[in-house]
Design an enzyme around this catalytic site. Structure first.
Site, PDB file in Angstrom:
ATOM      1  N   SER A 158       0.840  -1.205   0.000  1.00  0.00           N
ATOM      2  CA  SER A 158       0.000   0.000   0.000  1.00  0.00           C
ATOM      3  C   SER A 158       0.876   1.256   0.000  1.00  0.00           C
ATOM      4  O   SER A 158       1.653   1.453  -0.943  1.00  0.00           O
ATOM      5  CB  SER A 158      -0.942  -0.056   1.209  1.00  0.00           C
ATOM      6  OG  SER A 158      -1.999   0.849   1.064  1.00  0.00           O
ATOM      7  N   ASP A 196      -9.922  -5.649  -3.597  1.00  0.00           N
ATOM      8  CA  ASP A 196      -9.317  -4.652  -2.712  1.00  0.00           C
ATOM      9  C   ASP A 196     -10.317  -3.517  -2.464  1.00  0.00           C
ATOM     10  O   ASP A 196     -10.772  -2.875  -3.412  1.00  0.00           O
ATOM     11  CB  ASP A 196      -8.039  -4.114  -3.378  1.00  0.00           C
ATOM     12  CG  ASP A 196      -7.172  -3.340  -2.421  1.00  0.00           C
ATOM     13  OD1 ASP A 196      -7.703  -2.464  -1.717  1.00  0.00           O
ATOM     14  OD2 ASP A 196      -5.964  -3.608  -2.382  1.00  0.00           O
ATOM     15  N   HIS A 204      -7.319  -6.114   0.599  1.00  0.00           N
ATOM     16  CA  HIS A 204      -6.152  -5.282   0.928  1.00  0.00           C
ATOM     17  C   HIS A 204      -5.419  -5.748   2.192  1.00  0.00           C
ATOM     18  O   HIS A 204      -4.479  -5.116   2.626  1.00  0.00           O
ATOM     19  CB  HIS A 204      -6.626  -3.831   1.116  1.00  0.00           C
ATOM     20  CG  HIS A 204      -5.542  -2.799   0.973  1.00  0.00           C
ATOM     21  ND1 HIS A 204      -4.877  -2.562  -0.216  1.00  0.00           N
ATOM     22  CD2 HIS A 204      -4.967  -1.944   1.866  1.00  0.00           C
ATOM     23  CE1 HIS A 204      -3.977  -1.603  -0.051  1.00  0.00           C
ATOM     24  NE2 HIS A 204      -3.996  -1.220   1.216  1.00  0.00           N
TER      25      HIS A 204
END
Lengths: 276, 276
Positions: free
Chosen positions: B146, B222, B254
Protein backbone atom coordinates in the site's frame (compact mmCIF):
# COMPACT_ATOMS: atom_id res chain seq x y z
CA UNK A 1 -24.77 -16.29 13.60
CA UNK A 2 -23.21 -13.13 12.20
CA UNK A 3 -20.34 -12.85 9.75
CA UNK A 4 -17.85 -10.33 11.11
CA UNK A 5 -15.43 -10.61 8.21
CA UNK A 6 -14.32 -12.93 5.43
CA UNK A 7 -10.98 -12.58 3.65
CA UNK A 8 -9.71 -14.67 0.80
CA UNK A 9 -6.53 -16.34 1.99
CA UNK A 10 -4.35 -19.08 0.52
CA UNK A 11 -7.06 -20.02 -1.97
CA UNK A 12 -9.67 -20.43 0.79
CA UNK A 13 -11.47 -18.10 3.16
CA UNK A 14 -10.43 -16.76 6.56
CA UNK A 15 -13.68 -15.91 8.31
CA UNK A 16 -14.57 -14.38 11.65
CA UNK A 17 -18.03 -15.13 13.07
CA UNK A 18 -20.01 -14.05 16.10
CA UNK A 19 -22.81 -16.01 17.71
CA UNK A 20 -24.86 -16.06 20.87
CA UNK A 21 -23.48 -18.74 23.14
CA UNK A 22 -26.03 -20.45 25.35
CA UNK A 23 -23.22 -22.08 27.30
CA UNK A 24 -21.28 -18.86 28.02
CA UNK A 25 -24.43 -16.77 28.24
CA UNK A 26 -22.96 -14.02 26.02
CA UNK A 27 -21.85 -13.37 22.45
CA UNK A 28 -18.74 -15.28 21.37
CA UNK A 29 -16.45 -14.68 18.41
CA UNK A 30 -14.30 -17.23 16.59
CA UNK A 31 -12.07 -17.45 13.53
CA UNK A 32 -12.43 -20.20 10.95
CA UNK A 33 -10.15 -20.87 8.00
CA UNK A 34 -11.73 -23.01 5.32
CA UNK A 35 -9.39 -24.30 2.60
CA UNK A 36 -10.45 -24.35 -1.05
CA UNK A 37 -11.38 -28.03 -0.73
CA UNK A 38 -14.28 -27.14 1.57
CA UNK A 39 -16.21 -26.01 -1.50
CA UNK A 40 -16.41 -29.67 -2.56
CA UNK A 41 -17.44 -31.17 0.79
CA UNK A 42 -16.50 -31.57 4.44
CA UNK A 43 -12.81 -31.24 5.29
CA UNK A 44 -10.80 -32.28 8.36
CA UNK A 45 -10.37 -29.67 11.06
CA UNK A 46 -7.54 -28.60 13.36
CA UNK A 47 -8.46 -26.65 16.50
CA UNK A 48 -6.02 -24.00 17.72
CA UNK A 49 -6.58 -22.98 21.34
CA UNK A 50 -4.84 -19.76 22.32
CA UNK A 51 -3.04 -18.55 25.40
CA UNK A 52 -3.50 -15.93 28.09
CA UNK A 53 -4.62 -12.47 26.89
CA UNK A 54 -5.41 -13.73 23.37
CA UNK A 55 -8.68 -13.36 21.52
CA UNK A 56 -9.72 -15.43 18.48
CA UNK A 57 -7.47 -13.14 16.46
CA UNK A 58 -3.88 -13.57 17.67
CA UNK A 59 -3.14 -17.02 16.28
CA UNK A 60 -5.27 -16.30 13.23
CA UNK A 61 -2.98 -13.43 12.25
CA UNK A 62 0.41 -14.39 13.72
CA UNK A 63 0.83 -18.17 13.77
CA UNK A 64 1.24 -18.62 10.02
CA UNK A 65 -0.97 -21.71 10.10
CA UNK A 66 -3.20 -21.01 7.10
CA UNK A 67 -0.39 -21.59 4.62
CA UNK A 68 0.21 -25.14 5.80
CA UNK A 69 -3.48 -25.90 6.40
CA UNK A 70 -4.25 -24.86 2.83
CA UNK A 71 -1.51 -27.11 1.54
CA UNK A 72 -3.06 -30.02 3.43
CA UNK A 73 -6.73 -29.15 2.81
CA UNK A 74 -7.47 -28.74 6.51
CA UNK A 75 -9.79 -26.25 8.22
CA UNK A 76 -8.57 -24.27 11.25
CA UNK A 77 -10.73 -23.08 14.15
CA UNK A 78 -9.56 -20.24 16.40
CA UNK A 79 -11.90 -19.91 19.41
CA UNK A 80 -11.71 -17.03 21.83
CA UNK A 81 -10.09 -17.72 25.23
CA UNK A 82 -12.98 -16.59 27.43
CA UNK A 83 -16.43 -15.03 27.50
CA UNK A 84 -16.32 -11.27 27.05
CA UNK A 85 -18.46 -8.18 27.31
CA UNK A 86 -19.74 -5.61 29.73
CA UNK A 87 -21.84 -7.98 31.77
CA UNK A 88 -19.05 -10.54 32.09
CA UNK A 89 -16.95 -10.71 35.27
CA UNK A 90 -13.34 -9.63 34.95
CA UNK A 91 -10.20 -9.04 36.97
CA UNK A 92 -7.44 -6.47 36.69
CA UNK A 93 -4.78 -9.18 36.36
CA UNK A 94 -3.94 -10.34 32.84
CA UNK A 95 -4.18 -13.97 33.93
CA UNK A 96 -7.69 -14.07 35.38
CA UNK A 97 -11.11 -13.31 33.91
CA UNK A 98 -11.54 -12.12 30.33
CA UNK A 99 -8.76 -13.49 28.13
CA UNK A 100 -7.95 -16.16 30.70
CA UNK A 101 -10.76 -18.72 30.66
CA UNK A 102 -8.37 -21.65 31.16
CA UNK A 103 -10.76 -24.02 29.34
CA UNK A 104 -12.70 -24.95 32.48
CA UNK A 105 -16.30 -24.63 33.66
CA UNK A 106 -16.20 -22.23 36.58
CA UNK A 107 -18.17 -23.32 39.64
CA UNK A 108 -17.39 -20.31 41.84
CA UNK A 109 -18.83 -16.77 41.98
CA UNK A 110 -18.54 -14.40 40.20
CA UNK A 111 -17.24 -16.60 37.37
CA UNK A 112 -19.81 -19.39 37.14
CA UNK A 113 -22.37 -17.32 35.23
CA UNK A 114 -20.28 -17.06 32.03
CA UNK A 115 -16.93 -18.84 32.32
CA UNK A 116 -17.83 -22.23 30.86
CA UNK A 117 -15.10 -22.57 28.24
CA UNK A 118 -14.82 -26.32 28.71
CA UNK A 119 -18.37 -26.92 27.55
CA UNK A 120 -17.98 -24.23 24.89
CA UNK A 121 -15.01 -25.84 23.13
CA UNK A 122 -16.13 -29.39 23.95
CA UNK A 123 -19.76 -29.20 22.86
CA UNK A 124 -21.35 -25.97 21.74
CA UNK A 125 -18.79 -24.70 19.22
CA UNK A 126 -18.11 -28.13 17.63
CA UNK A 127 -21.87 -28.62 17.09
CA UNK A 128 -22.23 -25.16 15.60
CA UNK A 129 -19.28 -25.73 13.27
CA UNK A 130 -20.39 -29.08 11.89
CA UNK A 131 -23.98 -27.82 11.50
CA UNK A 132 -22.94 -24.66 9.65
CA UNK A 133 -19.73 -25.30 7.74
CA UNK A 134 -18.20 -27.99 5.54
CA UNK A 135 -16.34 -29.60 8.41
CA UNK A 136 -16.07 -33.33 9.02
CA UNK A 137 -16.61 -34.05 12.74
CA UNK A 138 -15.10 -37.49 12.27
CA UNK A 139 -11.71 -35.97 11.44
CA UNK A 140 -10.65 -33.56 14.18
CA UNK A 141 -7.29 -32.76 15.74
CA UNK A 142 -6.32 -30.16 18.31
CA UNK A 143 -3.34 -27.96 19.17
CA UNK A 144 -2.68 -24.83 21.19
CA UNK A 145 -0.17 -22.53 22.83
CA UNK A 146 0.57 -22.05 26.53
CA UNK A 147 -2.87 -21.93 28.28
CA UNK A 148 -4.22 -23.19 24.94
CA UNK A 149 -1.72 -26.03 24.95
CA UNK A 150 -3.14 -26.96 28.33
CA UNK A 151 -6.61 -26.79 26.81
CA UNK A 152 -5.63 -28.91 23.82
CA UNK A 153 -4.01 -31.65 25.92
CA UNK A 154 -6.81 -31.86 28.48
CA UNK A 155 -9.52 -31.76 25.81
CA UNK A 156 -7.83 -34.53 23.84
CA UNK A 157 -7.27 -36.79 26.82
CA UNK A 158 -10.77 -36.33 28.24
CA UNK A 159 -12.60 -36.99 24.95
CA UNK A 160 -11.20 -40.39 23.90
CA UNK A 161 -11.86 -41.15 20.26
CA UNK A 162 -12.72 -37.60 19.28
CA UNK A 163 -9.32 -36.27 18.22
CA UNK A 164 -6.99 -38.19 15.95
CA UNK A 165 -3.89 -36.31 17.16
CA UNK A 166 -2.91 -33.63 19.65
CA UNK A 167 -0.02 -31.21 19.79
CA UNK A 168 1.01 -28.21 21.86
CA UNK A 169 3.43 -25.31 21.81
CA UNK A 170 4.87 -24.58 25.25
CA UNK A 171 1.77 -25.82 27.09
CA UNK A 172 0.96 -25.11 30.72
CA UNK A 173 1.67 -28.74 31.41
CA UNK A 174 1.05 -29.08 35.12
CA UNK A 175 -1.23 -26.27 36.33
CA UNK A 176 -2.07 -27.78 39.71
CA UNK A 177 1.60 -27.31 40.59
CA UNK A 178 2.12 -23.86 39.05
CA UNK A 179 1.17 -20.26 39.66
CA UNK A 180 -0.28 -20.47 36.16
CA UNK A 181 -3.06 -22.77 37.32
CA UNK A 182 -3.39 -22.72 41.09
CA UNK A 183 -4.53 -19.10 41.14
CA UNK A 184 -7.07 -19.65 38.38
CA UNK A 185 -8.31 -22.99 39.74
CA UNK A 186 -8.77 -21.37 43.15
CA UNK A 187 -10.90 -18.68 41.56
CA UNK A 188 -12.83 -20.73 39.02
CA UNK A 189 -13.01 -24.20 40.55
CA UNK A 190 -12.53 -23.81 44.28
CA UNK A 191 -10.80 -26.37 46.43
CA UNK A 192 -12.12 -29.65 45.03
CA UNK A 193 -9.05 -31.71 44.14
CA UNK A 194 -10.73 -34.07 41.68
CA UNK A 195 -12.14 -31.21 39.62
CA UNK A 196 -8.73 -29.54 39.50
CA UNK A 197 -6.92 -32.76 38.60
CA UNK A 198 -9.22 -33.27 35.63
CA UNK A 199 -7.73 -30.08 34.14
CA UNK A 200 -4.05 -30.96 34.53
CA UNK A 201 -2.37 -32.56 31.51
CA UNK A 202 0.37 -34.17 33.55
CA UNK A 203 -2.11 -35.78 35.96
CA UNK A 204 -4.32 -36.93 33.07
CA UNK A 205 -1.27 -38.38 31.37
CA UNK A 206 -0.47 -40.36 34.48
CA UNK A 207 -3.98 -41.79 34.40
CA UNK A 208 -3.77 -43.15 30.89
CA UNK A 209 -2.71 -40.47 28.40
CA UNK A 210 -4.01 -39.94 24.89
CA UNK A 211 -5.14 -42.62 22.45
CA UNK A 212 -3.22 -41.22 19.47
CA UNK A 213 -0.01 -39.44 18.55
CA UNK A 214 1.15 -36.38 20.55
CA UNK A 215 3.68 -33.69 19.63
CA UNK A 216 4.99 -31.11 22.12
CA UNK A 217 7.43 -28.29 21.30
CA UNK A 218 9.05 -26.28 24.07
CA UNK A 219 11.64 -23.52 23.71
CA UNK A 220 14.70 -23.70 25.95
CA UNK A 221 14.74 -19.92 26.38
CA UNK A 222 11.05 -19.71 27.25
CA UNK A 223 10.75 -16.88 29.79
CA UNK A 224 7.85 -18.75 31.45
CA UNK A 225 9.58 -22.09 31.57
CA UNK A 226 9.21 -22.46 35.33
CA UNK A 227 5.47 -21.82 35.14
CA UNK A 228 4.91 -24.31 32.32
CA UNK A 229 6.61 -27.30 33.95
CA UNK A 230 7.24 -29.29 30.76
CA UNK A 231 9.49 -31.60 32.73
CA UNK A 232 6.47 -32.92 34.65
CA UNK A 233 4.64 -33.79 31.44
CA UNK A 234 7.80 -35.25 29.88
CA UNK A 235 8.21 -37.52 32.81
CA UNK A 236 4.57 -38.61 32.73
CA UNK A 237 4.66 -39.20 28.95
CA UNK A 238 7.68 -41.45 29.24
CA UNK A 239 6.28 -43.27 32.23
CA UNK A 240 2.99 -43.83 30.42
CA UNK A 241 4.79 -44.89 27.18
CA UNK A 242 2.68 -42.32 25.43
CA UNK A 243 2.92 -42.37 21.64
CA UNK A 244 4.45 -38.93 21.24
CA UNK A 245 7.39 -36.59 20.82
CA UNK A 246 8.47 -33.73 23.04
CA UNK A 247 11.05 -31.48 21.47
CA UNK A 248 13.15 -29.00 23.40
CA UNK A 249 13.93 -26.31 20.88
CA UNK A 250 17.23 -24.60 21.60
CA UNK A 251 17.14 -20.81 21.77
CA UNK A 252 13.40 -20.41 21.27
CA UNK A 253 11.18 -18.45 23.67
CA UNK A 254 7.43 -18.23 24.36
CA UNK A 255 6.48 -15.91 21.49
CA UNK A 256 4.55 -16.33 18.28
CA UNK A 257 7.90 -16.42 16.49
CA UNK A 258 8.46 -19.75 18.20
CA UNK A 259 4.98 -20.92 17.18
CA UNK A 260 5.26 -19.83 13.57
CA UNK A 261 8.69 -21.43 13.24
CA UNK A 262 7.31 -24.87 14.04
CA UNK A 263 3.77 -24.53 12.77
CA UNK A 264 4.56 -26.38 9.55
CA UNK A 265 5.73 -29.38 11.55
CA UNK A 266 2.55 -29.38 13.62
CA UNK A 267 0.16 -29.09 10.70
CA UNK A 268 2.03 -31.82 8.83
CA UNK A 269 1.91 -33.98 11.93
CA UNK A 270 -1.86 -33.57 12.25
CA UNK A 271 -2.42 -34.02 8.51
CA UNK A 272 -0.82 -37.45 8.70
CA UNK A 273 -3.33 -38.46 11.37
CA UNK A 274 -6.31 -36.77 9.73
CA UNK A 275 -5.71 -38.42 6.37
CA UNK A 276 -4.62 -41.81 7.74
CA UNK B 1 21.45 1.93 19.46
CA UNK B 2 19.30 0.00 21.88
CA UNK B 3 18.05 -3.58 21.57
CA UNK B 4 14.32 -3.62 22.27
CA UNK B 5 13.91 -7.37 21.79
CA UNK B 6 15.46 -10.36 20.10
CA UNK B 7 13.55 -13.59 19.44
CA UNK B 8 14.90 -16.73 17.89
CA UNK B 9 12.86 -17.37 14.75
CA UNK B 10 13.29 -19.80 11.86
CA UNK B 11 16.86 -20.57 12.92
CA UNK B 12 17.83 -16.89 12.93
CA UNK B 13 16.96 -13.86 15.05
CA UNK B 14 14.03 -11.45 14.80
CA UNK B 15 15.27 -8.27 16.45
CA UNK B 16 13.72 -4.90 17.23
CA UNK B 17 16.07 -1.95 17.70
CA UNK B 18 15.70 1.70 18.64
CA UNK B 19 18.12 4.47 17.70
CA UNK B 20 18.31 8.25 17.67
CA UNK B 21 17.66 9.42 14.14
CA UNK B 22 19.49 12.59 13.16
CA UNK B 23 17.39 12.79 10.01
CA UNK B 24 14.00 12.52 11.74
CA UNK B 25 15.18 14.32 14.85
CA UNK B 26 13.66 11.73 17.17
CA UNK B 27 14.03 8.11 18.26
CA UNK B 28 13.14 5.57 15.58
CA UNK B 29 12.38 1.85 15.93
CA UNK B 30 12.86 -0.86 13.31
CA UNK B 31 12.62 -4.64 13.00
CA UNK B 32 15.40 -6.73 11.50
CA UNK B 33 15.30 -10.45 10.75
CA UNK B 34 18.73 -11.99 10.33
CA UNK B 35 18.81 -15.55 8.97
CA UNK B 36 21.19 -18.16 10.40
CA UNK B 37 23.64 -17.48 7.55
CA UNK B 38 24.35 -14.00 8.93
CA UNK B 39 26.52 -15.63 11.59
CA UNK B 40 28.99 -16.50 8.84
CA UNK B 41 29.11 -13.14 7.04
CA UNK B 42 27.04 -10.49 5.29
CA UNK B 43 23.76 -11.63 3.74
CA UNK B 44 21.48 -10.04 1.13
CA UNK B 45 18.66 -7.88 2.45
CA UNK B 46 15.03 -7.33 1.50
CA UNK B 47 13.36 -4.12 2.72
CA UNK B 48 9.67 -4.27 3.60
CA UNK B 49 8.02 -0.84 3.72
CA UNK B 50 4.65 -0.82 5.48
CA UNK B 51 1.38 0.95 4.88
CA UNK B 52 -0.77 3.56 6.60
CA UNK B 53 -1.19 3.16 10.39
CA UNK B 54 1.54 0.50 10.60
CA UNK B 55 4.58 0.57 12.84
CA UNK B 56 7.72 -1.55 12.35
CA UNK B 57 5.73 -4.38 13.90
CA UNK B 58 2.76 -5.17 11.65
CA UNK B 59 4.57 -6.81 8.75
CA UNK B 60 7.09 -8.34 11.13
CA UNK B 61 4.33 -10.28 12.87
CA UNK B 62 1.67 -10.77 10.19
CA UNK B 63 3.26 -11.02 6.74
CA UNK B 64 4.80 -14.46 7.21
CA UNK B 65 8.00 -13.34 5.49
CA UNK B 66 10.59 -14.78 7.87
CA UNK B 67 9.85 -18.37 6.84
CA UNK B 68 10.71 -17.71 3.22
CA UNK B 69 13.60 -15.34 3.99
CA UNK B 70 15.17 -18.00 6.21
CA UNK B 71 14.84 -20.55 3.44
CA UNK B 72 16.67 -18.19 1.08
CA UNK B 73 19.23 -16.84 3.58
CA UNK B 74 17.98 -13.26 3.23
CA UNK B 75 17.69 -10.55 5.91
CA UNK B 76 14.47 -8.54 6.25
CA UNK B 77 14.23 -4.91 7.40
CA UNK B 78 10.95 -3.53 8.72
CA UNK B 79 11.24 0.27 9.18
CA UNK B 80 8.58 2.32 10.91
CA UNK B 81 6.28 4.40 8.68
CA UNK B 82 6.91 7.80 10.29
CA UNK B 83 8.66 9.64 13.08
CA UNK B 84 6.85 9.29 16.40
CA UNK B 85 6.75 10.67 19.91
CA UNK B 86 5.36 13.47 22.02
CA UNK B 87 7.26 16.24 20.30
CA UNK B 88 6.35 15.05 16.81
CA UNK B 89 3.52 16.69 14.90
CA UNK B 90 0.40 14.61 14.34
CA UNK B 91 -3.10 14.74 12.94
CA UNK B 92 -6.34 13.15 14.03
CA UNK B 93 -6.80 11.48 10.66
CA UNK B 94 -5.33 7.98 10.28
CA UNK B 95 -3.76 8.96 6.96
CA UNK B 96 -1.71 12.00 7.98
CA UNK B 97 1.07 12.50 10.50
CA UNK B 98 2.32 9.67 12.70
CA UNK B 99 1.89 6.32 10.94
CA UNK B 100 1.55 8.07 7.59
CA UNK B 101 4.98 9.42 6.60
CA UNK B 102 4.47 8.54 2.93
CA UNK B 103 8.24 8.15 2.42
CA UNK B 104 8.82 11.80 1.60
CA UNK B 105 10.83 14.68 3.10
CA UNK B 106 8.28 17.20 4.31
CA UNK B 107 9.00 20.80 3.39
CA UNK B 108 5.93 22.36 5.02
CA UNK B 109 5.14 23.29 8.64
CA UNK B 110 4.46 21.67 11.04
CA UNK B 111 5.83 18.51 9.37
CA UNK B 112 9.27 19.57 8.15
CA UNK B 113 10.95 19.28 11.55
CA UNK B 114 10.61 15.47 11.77
CA UNK B 115 8.90 13.98 8.72
CA UNK B 116 11.93 13.09 6.59
CA UNK B 117 11.19 9.46 5.85
CA UNK B 118 12.69 9.63 2.36
CA UNK B 119 16.14 10.43 3.70
CA UNK B 120 15.61 8.01 6.57
CA UNK B 121 14.98 4.93 4.41
CA UNK B 122 17.29 6.14 1.61
CA UNK B 123 20.37 7.06 3.63
CA UNK B 124 20.36 6.96 7.40
CA UNK B 125 18.89 3.53 8.08
CA UNK B 126 20.83 1.75 5.29
CA UNK B 127 24.09 3.17 6.64
CA UNK B 128 23.24 2.15 10.18
CA UNK B 129 22.34 -1.37 9.07
CA UNK B 130 25.47 -2.05 7.06
CA UNK B 131 27.66 -0.53 9.78
CA UNK B 132 26.06 -2.57 12.56
CA UNK B 133 24.81 -5.87 11.14
CA UNK B 134 26.01 -8.62 8.80
CA UNK B 135 24.20 -7.13 5.81
CA UNK B 136 25.64 -6.82 2.32
CA UNK B 137 24.81 -3.35 0.90
CA UNK B 138 25.66 -4.60 -2.59
CA UNK B 139 22.72 -7.01 -2.50
CA UNK B 140 19.52 -5.14 -1.64
CA UNK B 141 15.94 -5.49 -2.84
CA UNK B 142 12.79 -3.73 -1.72
CA UNK B 143 9.09 -4.46 -1.35
CA UNK B 144 6.13 -2.98 0.49
CA UNK B 145 2.38 -2.82 0.92
CA UNK B 146 0.00 0.00 0.00
CA UNK B 147 1.74 3.25 1.11
CA UNK B 148 4.83 1.06 1.53
CA UNK B 149 4.43 -0.27 -2.00
CA UNK B 150 4.50 3.35 -3.12
CA UNK B 151 7.65 3.80 -1.04
CA UNK B 152 9.29 0.70 -2.48
CA UNK B 153 8.57 1.61 -6.09
CA UNK B 154 9.67 5.25 -5.78
CA UNK B 155 12.77 4.31 -3.79
CA UNK B 156 13.79 1.71 -6.35
CA UNK B 157 13.24 3.94 -9.36
CA UNK B 158 15.00 6.96 -7.85
CA UNK B 159 18.11 5.06 -6.72
CA UNK B 160 19.26 3.37 -9.95
CA UNK B 161 21.71 0.56 -9.31
CA UNK B 162 20.93 0.21 -5.63
CA UNK B 163 18.17 -2.40 -5.66
CA UNK B 164 18.40 -5.59 -7.69
CA UNK B 165 14.62 -6.08 -7.75
CA UNK B 166 11.46 -4.38 -6.54
CA UNK B 167 8.00 -5.69 -5.75
CA UNK B 168 4.83 -4.37 -4.19
CA UNK B 169 1.56 -5.59 -2.74
CA UNK B 170 -1.37 -3.33 -3.68
CA UNK B 171 0.79 -0.21 -3.90
CA UNK B 172 -0.52 3.35 -3.95
CA UNK B 173 0.49 3.50 -7.57
CA UNK B 174 -0.45 7.00 -8.62
CA UNK B 175 -0.70 9.26 -5.55
CA UNK B 176 -0.75 12.58 -7.42
CA UNK B 177 -4.10 11.47 -8.84
CA UNK B 178 -5.58 9.96 -5.67
CA UNK B 179 -6.99 11.05 -2.33
CA UNK B 180 -4.29 8.78 -0.92
CA UNK B 181 -1.54 11.13 -2.04
CA UNK B 182 -2.93 14.53 -2.88
CA UNK B 183 -3.96 15.24 0.71
CA UNK B 184 -0.60 14.15 2.09
CA UNK B 185 1.43 15.88 -0.62
CA UNK B 186 -0.51 19.09 0.03
CA UNK B 187 0.39 18.86 3.71
CA UNK B 188 3.97 17.61 3.47
CA UNK B 189 5.21 18.94 0.14
CA UNK B 190 3.07 21.92 -0.76
CA UNK B 191 2.16 22.82 -4.30
CA UNK B 192 5.42 22.23 -6.15
CA UNK B 193 4.58 19.86 -8.99
CA UNK B 194 8.09 18.55 -9.62
CA UNK B 195 8.54 17.54 -5.99
CA UNK B 196 5.21 15.76 -6.00
CA UNK B 197 5.88 13.99 -9.29
CA UNK B 198 9.14 12.59 -7.91
CA UNK B 199 7.02 10.62 -5.42
CA UNK B 200 4.58 9.07 -7.87
CA UNK B 201 5.43 5.57 -9.14
CA UNK B 202 3.35 5.91 -12.26
CA UNK B 203 4.98 9.21 -13.23
CA UNK B 204 8.45 7.83 -12.48
CA UNK B 205 7.65 4.78 -14.56
CA UNK B 206 6.73 7.00 -17.45
CA UNK B 207 10.10 8.71 -17.14
CA UNK B 208 12.16 5.56 -17.40
CA UNK B 209 11.06 2.94 -14.91
CA UNK B 210 13.26 0.57 -12.95
CA UNK B 211 16.51 -0.99 -14.08
CA UNK B 212 15.65 -4.51 -12.90
CA UNK B 213 12.73 -6.90 -12.50
CA UNK B 214 9.46 -5.72 -10.92
CA UNK B 215 6.60 -7.75 -9.45
CA UNK B 216 3.23 -6.23 -8.48
CA UNK B 217 0.33 -8.11 -6.89
CA UNK B 218 -3.09 -6.51 -6.63
CA UNK B 219 -6.29 -8.08 -5.30
CA UNK B 220 -9.42 -7.71 -7.38
CA UNK B 221 -11.58 -7.28 -4.27
CA UNK B 222 -9.32 -4.65 -2.71
CA UNK B 223 -11.61 -2.26 -0.85
CA UNK B 224 -9.22 0.61 -1.67
CA UNK B 225 -8.84 -0.24 -5.33
CA UNK B 226 -9.98 3.19 -6.52
CA UNK B 227 -7.45 4.94 -4.28
CA UNK B 228 -4.55 2.75 -5.42
CA UNK B 229 -4.99 3.23 -9.17
CA UNK B 230 -3.07 0.13 -10.29
CA UNK B 231 -4.41 0.63 -13.77
CA UNK B 232 -2.29 3.80 -14.12
CA UNK B 233 0.87 1.93 -13.21
CA UNK B 234 -0.06 -1.04 -15.38
CA UNK B 235 -0.44 1.24 -18.32
CA UNK B 236 2.86 2.98 -17.66
CA UNK B 237 4.71 -0.33 -17.17
CA UNK B 238 3.49 -1.67 -20.48
CA UNK B 239 4.18 1.58 -22.28
CA UNK B 240 7.69 1.68 -20.85
CA UNK B 241 8.28 -2.01 -21.66
CA UNK B 242 9.25 -2.43 -18.04
CA UNK B 243 10.74 -5.83 -17.14
CA UNK B 244 7.99 -6.87 -14.75
CA UNK B 245 4.79 -8.66 -13.92
CA UNK B 246 1.57 -7.24 -12.52
CA UNK B 247 -0.82 -9.86 -11.27
CA UNK B 248 -4.49 -9.22 -10.58
CA UNK B 249 -5.37 -11.73 -7.92
CA UNK B 250 -9.01 -12.75 -8.06
CA UNK B 251 -10.95 -12.48 -4.80
CA UNK B 252 -8.15 -11.01 -2.67
CA UNK B 253 -8.54 -7.78 -0.69
CA UNK B 254 -6.15 -5.28 0.93
CA UNK B 255 -5.40 -7.22 4.11
CA UNK B 256 -2.37 -9.01 5.47
CA UNK B 257 -4.07 -12.26 4.43
CA UNK B 258 -3.51 -11.14 0.87
CA UNK B 259 0.12 -10.27 1.65
CA UNK B 260 0.91 -13.49 3.45
CA UNK B 261 -0.70 -15.56 0.69
CA UNK B 262 1.75 -14.25 -1.89
CA UNK B 263 4.78 -13.53 0.28
CA UNK B 264 6.50 -16.75 -0.78
CA UNK B 265 6.31 -15.68 -4.41
CA UNK B 266 7.80 -12.27 -3.60
CA UNK B 267 10.68 -13.57 -1.51
CA UNK B 268 11.48 -16.18 -4.15
CA UNK B 269 11.35 -13.49 -6.82
CA UNK B 270 13.81 -11.29 -4.91
CA UNK B 271 16.05 -14.22 -4.05
CA UNK B 272 16.54 -14.94 -7.73
CA UNK B 273 17.79 -11.39 -8.25
CA UNK B 274 19.83 -11.25 -5.06
CA UNK B 275 21.68 -14.50 -5.81
CA UNK B 276 22.02 -13.94 -9.56
Amino acid sequence: METVSENRAFGGVQGVYRHTSAVCNCDMTFGLFLPAEAADGPVPVLWFLSGLTCTHENAMTKAGAQSWAAEQGIALVFPDTSPRGEGVANDEAYDLGQGAGFYVNATQAPWAEHFRMWDYVSDELPALLSDTFAIDPERQSVTGHSMGGHGALTLAMRHPGRFRSVSAFAPIANPTASDWGRKQFDAYLGADEATRAAHDATLLMRQGGFDGPMLIDQGTEDQFFDLLRPQALAEAMAAQRQDGVLRMQKGYDHSYFFISTFMEDHVTFHAEALYA
